[in-house]
Design an enzyme around this catalytic site. Sequence first.
Site, PDB file in Angstrom:
ATOM      1  N   GLU A  55      -6.568   4.579   8.161  1.00 46.21           N
ATOM      2  CA  GLU A  55      -6.292   6.001   7.905  1.00 46.21           C
ATOM      3  C   GLU A  55      -7.509   6.679   7.279  1.00 46.21           C
ATOM      4  O   GLU A  55      -7.770   7.857   7.531  1.00 46.21           O
ATOM      5  CB  GLU A  55      -5.043   6.128   7.001  1.00 46.21           C
ATOM      6  CG  GLU A  55      -3.781   5.827   7.805  1.00 46.21           C
ATOM      7  CD  GLU A  55      -2.618   5.307   6.979  1.00 46.21           C
ATOM      8  OE1 GLU A  55      -2.679   5.339   5.744  1.00 46.21           O
ATOM      9  OE2 GLU A  55      -1.635   4.851   7.603  1.00 46.21           O
ATOM     10  N   LYS A 109       0.010   4.249  -0.149  1.00 45.53           N
ATOM     11  CA  LYS A 109      -0.654   5.400   0.495  1.00 45.53           C
ATOM     12  C   LYS A 109      -0.468   6.638  -0.395  1.00 45.53           C
ATOM     13  O   LYS A 109      -0.501   6.511  -1.608  1.00 45.53           O
ATOM     14  CB  LYS A 109      -0.107   5.583   1.912  1.00 45.53           C
ATOM     15  CG  LYS A 109      -0.182   4.272   2.718  1.00 45.53           C
ATOM     16  CD  LYS A 109       0.103   4.438   4.169  1.00 45.53           C
ATOM     17  CE  LYS A 109      -0.029   3.077   4.870  1.00 45.53           C
ATOM     18  NZ  LYS A 109       0.186   3.160   6.304  1.00 45.53           N
ATOM     19  N   SER A 143       3.912  -2.205  10.251  1.00 50.18           N
ATOM     20  CA  SER A 143       5.366  -2.238  10.475  1.00 50.18           C
ATOM     21  C   SER A 143       6.034  -3.536  10.047  1.00 50.18           C
ATOM     22  O   SER A 143       6.989  -3.980  10.685  1.00 50.18           O
ATOM     23  CB  SER A 143       5.682  -1.910  11.950  1.00 50.18           C
ATOM     24  OG  SER A 143       5.294  -0.590  12.266  1.00 50.18           O
ATOM     25  N   ASN A 175       0.865  -1.181   0.000  1.00 47.00           N
ATOM     26  CA  ASN A 175       0.000   0.000   0.000  1.00 47.00           C
ATOM     27  C   ASN A 175       0.902   1.232   0.000  1.00 47.00           C
ATOM     28  O   ASN A 175       1.534   1.525   1.013  1.00 47.00           O
ATOM     29  CB  ASN A 175      -0.894  -0.037   1.255  1.00 47.00           C
ATOM     30  CG  ASN A 175      -1.721   1.225   1.424  1.00 47.00           C
ATOM     31  OD1 ASN A 175      -1.775   2.072   0.524  1.00 47.00           O
ATOM     32  ND2 ASN A 175      -2.370   1.365   2.568  1.00 47.00           N
ATOM     33  N   GLU A 178      -4.835  -5.112  10.634  1.00 45.33           N
ATOM     34  CA  GLU A 178      -3.825  -4.081  10.838  1.00 45.33           C
ATOM     35  C   GLU A 178      -4.102  -3.344  12.146  1.00 45.33           C
ATOM     36  O   GLU A 178      -4.924  -2.402  12.169  1.00 45.33           O
ATOM     37  CB  GLU A 178      -3.863  -3.057   9.695  1.00 45.33           C
ATOM     38  CG  GLU A 178      -3.598  -3.633   8.322  1.00 45.33           C
ATOM     39  CD  GLU A 178      -3.088  -2.559   7.355  1.00 45.33           C
ATOM     40  OE1 GLU A 178      -1.998  -2.755   6.826  1.00 45.33           O
ATOM     41  OE2 GLU A 178      -3.766  -1.541   7.168  1.00 45.33           O
ATOM     42  N   GLY A 235       3.048   2.138  10.884  1.00 49.47           N
ATOM     43  CA  GLY A 235       4.037   3.210  10.750  1.00 49.47           C
ATOM     44  C   GLY A 235       4.771   3.553  12.035  1.00 49.47           C
ATOM     45  O   GLY A 235       5.428   4.596  12.101  1.00 49.47           O
ATOM     46  N   HIS A 265      -9.364   1.110   5.199  1.00 50.41           N
ATOM     47  CA  HIS A 265      -8.067   1.291   5.869  1.00 50.41           C
ATOM     48  C   HIS A 265      -8.255   2.245   7.050  1.00 50.41           C
ATOM     49  O   HIS A 265      -9.020   3.213   6.971  1.00 50.41           O
ATOM     50  CB  HIS A 265      -7.042   1.851   4.879  1.00 50.41           C
ATOM     51  CG  HIS A 265      -5.649   1.799   5.427  1.00 50.41           C
ATOM     52  ND1 HIS A 265      -5.189   2.685   6.374  1.00 50.41           N
ATOM     53  CD2 HIS A 265      -4.636   0.925   5.209  1.00 50.41           C
ATOM     54  CE1 HIS A 265      -3.934   2.367   6.698  1.00 50.41           C
ATOM     55  NE2 HIS A 265      -3.586   1.298   5.998  1.00 50.41           N
TER      56      HIS A 265
HETATM   57  P1  13P Z   1       3.379   0.308   7.558  1.00 50.76           P
HETATM   58  O1  13P Z   1       3.864  -0.987   6.923  1.00 50.76           O
HETATM   59  O2  13P Z   1       4.103   1.514   7.029  1.00 50.76           O
HETATM   60  O3  13P Z   1       3.354   0.223   9.043  1.00 50.76           O
HETATM   61  O4  13P Z   1       1.869   0.516   7.058  1.00 50.76           O
HETATM   62  C1  13P Z   1       0.978  -0.546   7.175  1.00 50.76           C
HETATM   63  C2  13P Z   1      -0.257  -0.193   6.464  1.00 50.76           C
HETATM   64  O5  13P Z   1      -1.009   0.656   6.887  1.00 50.76           O
HETATM   65  C3  13P Z   1      -0.543  -0.899   5.206  1.00 50.76           C
HETATM   66  O6  13P Z   1      -1.842  -0.654   4.768  1.00 50.76           O
END
Ligand code: 13P
Length: 249
Positions: A95, A11, A209, A9, A163, A169, A93
């Site tokens: 976010e 983002k 992560s 992803n 997740e 992150g 997601h």
């Molecule tokens: P990270 O791998 O940067 O922690 O992000 C995970 C994520 O949100 C994938 O959708």
Amino acid sequence: MRRKLAAGNWKMHGSVSALAELTTLAAQIDPRGCETVICPPATLLFPACNIAKPTEIAIGAQYCHPQSQGPFTGDISARMIVETGASYVLAGHSERRESHAETDSAVHNQILAVWKENLTAILCIGESGEDRGAGITLDTIATQLSGSLPDGATGENAVIAYEPVWAIGTGDVPTLTQISELHDFIRAQLVRRFGDTQGNAIRLLYGGSVKPSNAAEIFTVENVDGALVGGASLQAVDFIPIIQALNDA
Ligand code: 13P
């Protein structure tokens, strides 16, 4: 047998020059290995699909609107995503749940739109740090799963990504025991709702992560069928060892 899946992803990262990473990835991954999906920003869907077309890599969008068209400035629909050549769409997601106030019911409707265009949804669910601190992780997961995954989910049209929000992150990763508990719990919920065949066919990804340094041990956990990777999917040099670890698992 569930085919393993490594999903990246991107983002809101990646300019046109980032597409070189996709070319590198395509050249270096084992075409007989796990399935690989990259979800770039919407602006890169068309060129990413052009690069990925002759390869084994699939492309996914990061979101779609529940309607197929209309006065929704700034949004894109599943029908538009189909035209780019993409085959996956991320839904729910954390976010987007957070910054766009997406509810379970909104995510549910997005997935129906995804299915209407014969695309595969990658539904993201996960507890916050507060949920975990309050001991309500499983309740949160059960609520998100039942509220956002519509009836009719199969191994073909749905993938679930667990997740934990506090792991995204941050560099904090749950213990293998915690990952195992959650993946087993989600699997049991899916089997109860969709029956043995479909409940066991839906792939479960871990996200939060995931790095080249921790991927191999995460992939030893039963019911972890792959990963949804953020930061470490942006560069082929980081994502390739994660894909290799999944192929070796
Ligand atoms: P990270 O791998 O940067 O922690 O992000 C995970 C994520 O949100 C994938 O959708």
